[in-house]
Design an enzyme around this catalytic site. Structure first.
Site, short mmCIF file in Angstrom:
data_model
loop_
_atom_site.label_atom_id
_atom_site.label_comp_id
_atom_site.label_asym_id
_atom_site.label_seq_id
_atom_site.Cartn_x
_atom_site.Cartn_y
_atom_site.Cartn_z
N HIS A 159 56.92 -8.31 92.25
CA HIS A 159 55.70 -7.16 91.85
C HIS A 159 55.80 -7.20 90.32
CE1 HIS A 159 53.76 -3.39 92.25
NE2 HIS A 159 54.37 -3.01 91.17
N CYS A 160 54.81 -7.39 89.68
CA CYS A 160 54.63 -7.61 88.39
C CYS A 160 54.01 -6.57 87.54
CB CYS A 160 53.44 -8.76 88.27
SG CYS A 160 53.25 -8.94 86.30
#
Length: 325
Positions: A159-160
């Site tokens: 998850h960025c």
């Protein structure tokens, strides 16, 4: 009912605040991008560069990198994550039985019966089907639960926060192109501003050939633009080439830290089909679309071709010989 309603009402604003906060890193990046556009196009190309030919070349090449970078970035942000289909969700009856099982063995038996028709080759360390207790479904191969998104994501890489999205099956190609074009964008900006940065740094305040009619604030923009471009280029280079490596071995970031488990045991190269096939799996079979941020990734995000190991082939040959005898 009143206390419960109050609880739901108080949860709403908190949820909205949390969602708004998650957009802060994206807004920060967009502010940097908008400022860099102003600094390069207005302060450098229009106010500083004297040659009309040089201006045109600078602006044309710059906008090519800028458009491709922005296109890939937007695609990475707004592409929907790969969600697990309903066919992986346990029916109410099976779910009821699963929650009331007395031991783990009974739970594994229920999950095994349910998942026998699913195309899964990954399992737990104990050989059982991978099950998400929060989403209440069997996990497809390479899928993981994202605590930020609050659900399981197909072929989850990570998850960025800088894109406020999960990098996964649906947008992994866009993410790599975003890194690549952002790197080229930063390299180009740093290279074309270098001579003006050097002129300013040496104190050539009256050198009209190098600095034109640039005033003090304009020179600050050029100076700061060069520093920002170089710093981002260094950071992006390491991240971009790391993900190129992951593509070459058909591995996600999560799988790089923890090898996927098969019925034959953990195998970090379990999905490695060779560099060419690995690349095509992510970027598709049409070379003309490889560099464009359009979806061309192969497959459905649920099943993946598994690498045939030497020991697997040997076992298969032994089975064939046994049947012939």
């Amino acid at each position: 009912m009143a206390p419960e309603a109050g609880k739901d009402a108080s949860r709403g604003p908190c949820q909205l605040c949390f969602r708004a906060i998650k957009w802060v890193p994206v807004l920060f990046i967009m502010c940097i991008v908008i400022w860099s556009y102003y600094a390069y196009v207005i302060q450098l190309c229009i106010y500083t560069v004297d040659s009309a030919t040089e201006k045109i070349i600078y602006l044309v090449v710059y906008h090519c990198f800028f458009v491709m970078f922005l296109w890939a970035y937007i695609q990475t942000i707004f592409t929907q994550i790969g969600r697990v289909p309903l066919s992986y969700k346990l029916p109410e009856g099976e779910l009821e039985r699963l929650t009331h099982c007395d031991n783990e063995e009974m739970q594994n038996n229920i999950l095994e019966r349910f998942s026998k028709d699913l195309p899964n080759v990954n399992c737990t360390i104990g050989g059982a089907a991978r099950y998400c207790e929060k989403c209440r479904h069997v996990k497809p191969d390479r899928a993981h639960h994202c605590s930020v998104c609050g659900e399981c994501v197909l072929k989850m890489d990570h998850h960025c926060p800088w894109v406020n999205n999960c990098v996964c099956y649906t947008n992994y190609k866009f993410f790599i192109l975003f890194l690549g074009y952002a790197l080229l964008y930063c390299i180009y900006v740093s290279m074309t501003t270098l001579q003006y940065f050097i002129a300013f740094w040496k104190g050539h305040r009256h050198n009209t050939d190098a600095l034109g009619n640039l005033d003090g604030m304009g020179r600050f923009h050029i100076l700061f633009l060069f520093f920002v471009a170089v710093m981002f280029a260094i950071s992006l280079a390491s991240l971009f080439f790391y993900h190129i490596y992951l593509v070459s071995v058909n591995r996600t970031t999560l799988e790089a830290f923890r090898a996927p488990i098969f019925f034959t045991g953990p195998d970090k190269n379990g999905f490695n089909l060779g560099r060419k096939k690995n690349f095509i799996e992510v970027f598709g079979e049409k070379p003309r679309l490889w560099l464009l941020p359009v979806f061309t990734t192969l497959g459905d995000g649920l099943s993946y071709e598994k690498r045939v190991r030497d020991e697997d082939m040997e076992g298969l040959l032994n089975e064939v010989r046994f049947e012939d005898e």
